[in-house]
Design an enzyme around this catalytic site. Structure first.
Site, short mmCIF file in Angstrom:
data_model
loop_
_atom_site.label_atom_id
_atom_site.label_comp_id
_atom_site.label_asym_id
_atom_site.label_seq_id
_atom_site.Cartn_x
_atom_site.Cartn_y
_atom_site.Cartn_z
N SER A 268 0.89 -1.20 0.09
CA SER A 268 -0.07 -0.09 0.08
C SER A 268 1.02 1.45 0.03
CB SER A 268 -1.21 0.03 1.35
OG SER A 268 -1.60 -1.26 1.40
N HIS A 318 0.78 4.75 4.39
CA HIS A 318 0.05 5.18 3.23
C HIS A 318 0.60 6.83 3.08
CE1 HIS A 318 -3.64 2.36 3.45
NE2 HIS A 318 -2.43 1.89 3.31
#
Length: 485
Positions: A268, A318
């Site tokens: 991610s 992220h």
């Protein structure tokens, strides 16, 4: 016999596999100009020619407008390739030139001549595959101006390779590890603060290729397919790979700066880095296409929304990956264009790196092995926990809490006497351990050996005099030793 389908199939092949894009088309789409800025090459496909004179005229027309072409493209082409598709028969002339710039002219009348213009054996095989698609199919995809779809058409080998590697690793974990516990992810290279600060830096890379479950890898691979193809189409194969890895590492540094007691895994952070790179491209190009921006934001919102319903999502990674993707993209862009901005970005990146290292190595570390052992015990997996204890001791990551937990496991699986032996063994390594002294005090009290119990509780209180559990046990043992009326 040559047809328009051959013509458009070749253009589609150049656009999809050779990283060309359409820069000019005439009114009836019989002449299409393709550009490869990296190679500084122009390839022109023309459908229809009736004579040698017409071919010479087409070549002269191009050569006589070099200045205009350079201004239009923003760079001076080093070579031209002119491919004329025709079913007319006329005398072919060798119109190729090497100076002042390379100019190649080929007349295409059949499939064999198409094969000869293919740059390599692989491209021949790709072109000759049995395509059932129509002329319209190839034309629409070759001329597609949709800001997202035109990048999605491109062949993206690095993106495909990354997806395959991730899936193969996940399938291997399914087949050989059976379940995706923190223990298993730790064993195969998950990101853990405790291990990294003890020198296991390889986890910054390996963790990017690990995933928790099917939903986790499905979400990430779909995202990688979209954003990876877009970035690879814009910057090329190896630059995309660089952005992906650097952003992933940047996201992992951010994760390590705040998460000390969890095992992190997943692509991610790297994928959010690709998203950051796309926003950086839009910034430097000053092309804020509303449709493209809207599509990107919609996909981003969907990703964030779905992630809220998934476990083990690392929001910090992220954000770190997104910032890393922006920085590495801008650094690469300004390297040859603006040295002042380049060095400012380098300084910002180094400052963030140093700040993250200070944070990582100064925050209180948690022994993740003890956390996992405790969780395995809570879930009733005492054999797994026992195996983890042995592994922790072997790696020399054990502390007094490890031996405390080991004694509890041994007591459950074997006997209290063997558990006491484990606690005593731990106390020899950690004589000032409050928790081991306290546990031995409790164990000896249960065996009615109050003298030993008092000795151990006094040692525990010496280390941690404010602990209420220790104070209460000491008081209880003292009250039991006083004579009663």
């Amino acid at each position: 016999m040559i047809t328009e389908k051959h013509f458009w199939k070749c253009i589609y092949t150049w656009v999809k596999y050779l990283n060309y894009h359409v820069v000019h088309r005439n009114k009836d789409d019989s002449e299409i100009w393709l550009s490869n800025k990296k190679k500084q090459t122009i390839t022109i496909f023309k459908y229809g020619a009736n004579s040698t004179q017409e071919v010479r005229f087409d070549k002269s027309r191009i050569q006589d407008h070099q200045a205009d072409i350079t201004t239009f493209l923003g760079y001076q082409p080093k070579s031209y390739e002119l491919y004329i598709f025709t079913d007319k028969t006329f005398t072919d002339e060798n119109l190729d030139e090497l100076h002042p710039r390379k100019f190649k002219v080929k007349i295409i009348r059949d499939d064999k001549q198409i094969e000869r213009i293919m740059p390599n054996f692989v491209m021949k095989k790709i072109y000759n595959r049995n395509h059932k698609q129509t002329k319209t199919y190839f034309k629409e995809r070759a001329l597609n101006n949709n800001p997202i779809e035109k990048h999605m058409v491109k062949f993206a080998p690095v993106t495909y390779a990354l997806i395959v590697i991730n899936i193969l690793i996940w399938l291997s974990m399914v087949l050989f590890l059976n379940r995706f516990s923190d223990l298993k992810l730790l064993d195969v290279g998950g990101l853990v603060h405790f291990n990294v600060v003890h020198g296991e830096w390889y986890r910054l890379i390996t963790s990017i290729f690990l995933h928790y479950n099917f939903e986790h890898i499905l979400m990430n691979m779909l995202s990688l397919f979209i954003f990876g193809k877009i970035v690879e189409s814009i910057v090329g194969h190896w630059r995309m790979f660089t952005i992906y890895i650097v952003a992933g590492i940047f996201g992992n540094f951010a994760s390590l700066s705040f998460n000390t007691d969890t095992v992190s895994a997943g692509a991610s952070g790297a994928i959010f880095g690709l998203i950051g790179a796309i926003f950086a491209f839009m910034y430097v190009s000053q092309k804020f296409n509303r449709k493209m921006l809207g599509q990107l934001l919609m996909v981003l919102v969907i990703m964030i929304g779905l992630s809220l319903f998934m476990q083990n999502i690392n929001i910090v990674a992220h954000i770190g990956g997104f910032i890393g993707g922006i920085l590495i993209t801008l650094i690469g862009y300004y390297y040859k264009r603006n040295q002042n901005r380049f060095w400012i970005l380098i300084i910002i990146t180094l400052a963030l790196f140093v700040a993250s290292q200070i944070r990582i190595f100064t925050i209180k570390e948690d022994n993740i092995y003890n956390t996992i052992i405790s969780n395995e015990m809570k879930n009733g997996n005492y054999k797994e926990a026992k195996s983890m204890v042995k592994q922790t001791i072997k790696k020399k990551y054990a502390d007094d809490e490890t031996y405390y937990l080991n004694g509890l496991i041994t007591t459950t699986l074997s006997s209290k006497a063997e558990g006491i032996s484990d606690w005593e063994r731990g106390l020899r390594y950690y004589p000032d351990s409050a928790i081991l002294n306290y546990q031995l005090a409790i164990a000896n009290r249960s065996l009615s050996d109050k003298d030993k119990a008092k000795k151990y509780i006094k040692a525990a209180l010496k280390v941690d005099p404010g602990n209420n559990d220790y104070i209460n046990l000491d008081k209880e043992l003292s009250d039991d030793s006083e004579p009663k009326d």
